[in-house]
Design an enzyme around this catalytic site. Sequence first.
Site, short mmCIF file in Angstrom:
data_model
loop_
_atom_site.label_atom_id
_atom_site.label_comp_id
_atom_site.label_asym_id
_atom_site.label_seq_id
_atom_site.Cartn_x
_atom_site.Cartn_y
_atom_site.Cartn_z
N CYS A 1 26.60 67.06 63.92
CA CYS A 1 28.04 67.13 63.66
C CYS A 1 28.47 68.45 63.01
CB CYS A 1 28.47 65.95 62.79
SG CYS A 1 28.16 64.36 63.60
N HIS B 1 34.36 67.57 55.05
CA HIS B 1 33.69 66.85 56.13
C HIS B 1 34.18 65.40 56.13
CE1 HIS B 1 30.71 65.96 59.12
NE2 HIS B 1 30.13 65.06 58.36
N GLU C 1 29.80 64.57 48.87
CA GLU C 1 30.58 65.81 49.08
C GLU C 1 31.48 66.10 47.89
OE1 GLU C 1 33.24 68.06 52.54
OE2 GLU C 1 32.88 65.90 52.69
N LYS D 1 39.71 63.90 59.24
CA LYS D 1 39.11 62.89 60.11
C LYS D 1 39.80 61.54 59.94
CE LYS D 1 34.44 64.86 60.47
NZ LYS D 1 34.60 66.03 59.59
N HIS E 1 36.06 61.13 63.97
CA HIS E 1 34.98 62.11 63.88
C HIS E 1 34.59 62.56 65.28
CE1 HIS E 1 31.64 64.33 62.64
NE2 HIS E 1 30.91 63.42 62.02
N PHE F 1 23.63 64.96 61.06
CA PHE F 1 22.36 64.25 60.98
C PHE F 1 21.23 65.27 61.08
CE2 PHE F 1 23.59 59.76 62.75
CZ PHE F 1 24.40 59.57 61.65
#
Length: 415
Positions: free
Chosen positions: A163, A303, A314, A334, A339, A400
């Site tokens: 991502c 993110h 985060e 998002k 996403h 990931f």
Amino acid sequence: MRRVVITGMGALTPIGNTVEEFWKNALEGVSGAAPIQTFDAAKFKTQFACELKDFKIEDHLDRKERKKYDKFTQYALVAVEEAVQQANIDFDNLDLDRVGVIWGSGNGGIQTFEQQLTEYNEGDGTPRFNPYFIPRILVDIAAGVISMKYGLRGVNFAPVSACATSTTAIIEAFNYVRWNKADMIVSGGSESPIGPATIGGFGSLKALSTKNDAPETASRPFDVNRDGFVMGEGAGALVVEELEHAKKRGANIIAEIVGGGMAADAYHLTGTHPEGEGAIKGMKLAIEEAGISPDQVDYVNMHATSTPNGDVSEIKALDTVFEKRKSLIVSGTKSMTGHLLGAAGAVETILSAKALEKQKVPPTINVKDFEESCKDSYYFPVEKGVDGRIKYALSNTFGFGGHIAALLLKRYEEE
């Protein structure tokens, strides 16, 4: 070192099929989430996603092109066409050996892969694979097709960092241009992941929200009741160019790229480090590369996927880098787009560049009860966009495998 700017952008998103439509709806706090239309998801734990709306690929590509390319490549071509038009590029007057493509996707042609194997398994065992099967599934094929369409003979490749992919692509484009290995690069990412394999696979990881009764409010970063991310699809394209090259051809300059930080959590297959160690490193690297201090950053597009652990880690990373500076504006967009996996960084870079250009900041929507760890720490616009004095904007993306990518933009002002 050469200065690098953005001169064109293209967007294909769940809340807008052009940059201007995307930007307008983001400021208005529009949600792109709705029940899945791509396939029958009735038996799945998650039955909704952020799909494209009112989009017809036949309005953009002819039948022959549609047959050859998976949707992720089709989406790439549509977004790039808008970016090229916005950048007002006359390729006949450019040295095309110095113009390249760095374009990414997290999953490539996963829908084609799933479809072809399903047809084979449901058939009589005779292999009747489409002759375009292999090129359709390759992650690098969108980059190749873009270069062929416009005759771009410079650097051409596809980074993959889950991502974080399209932010990685833009950082690579930034580096190639400032290192004088190219004058212009078309960069970004595209993704078409909404199908049984991905919805089922991410669902089995318990990564997706299951708020099927209210999908439009399911993506809720920082809210105590968040339960996972909402999958999205689309593409984001940017024309990344050397400043003097852009000036010489009279290009409109949208924003300047001044820093890129890439790092790794080196912690977990799918989860972020609980203290945000990789994110801290990535943000610090981007800020240091720009030659500024953290207190000069005005906006962070986080993110912020709406996963329970990811959002908290985060925030902890921001606390370390920015020391809970209440004047720092942050948002999790998002919450509106869902996403877009490998394309997320590109569309969020577009929002960050527009924020600098227009001096407005998009909101985080659906937050009813803020997570204690982020309450009263930063300025979180909610539901609607706000005016803001912004000179530097930072965009975070994580993937990931522990991949971290942070991109720092600066408001461009003519000297």
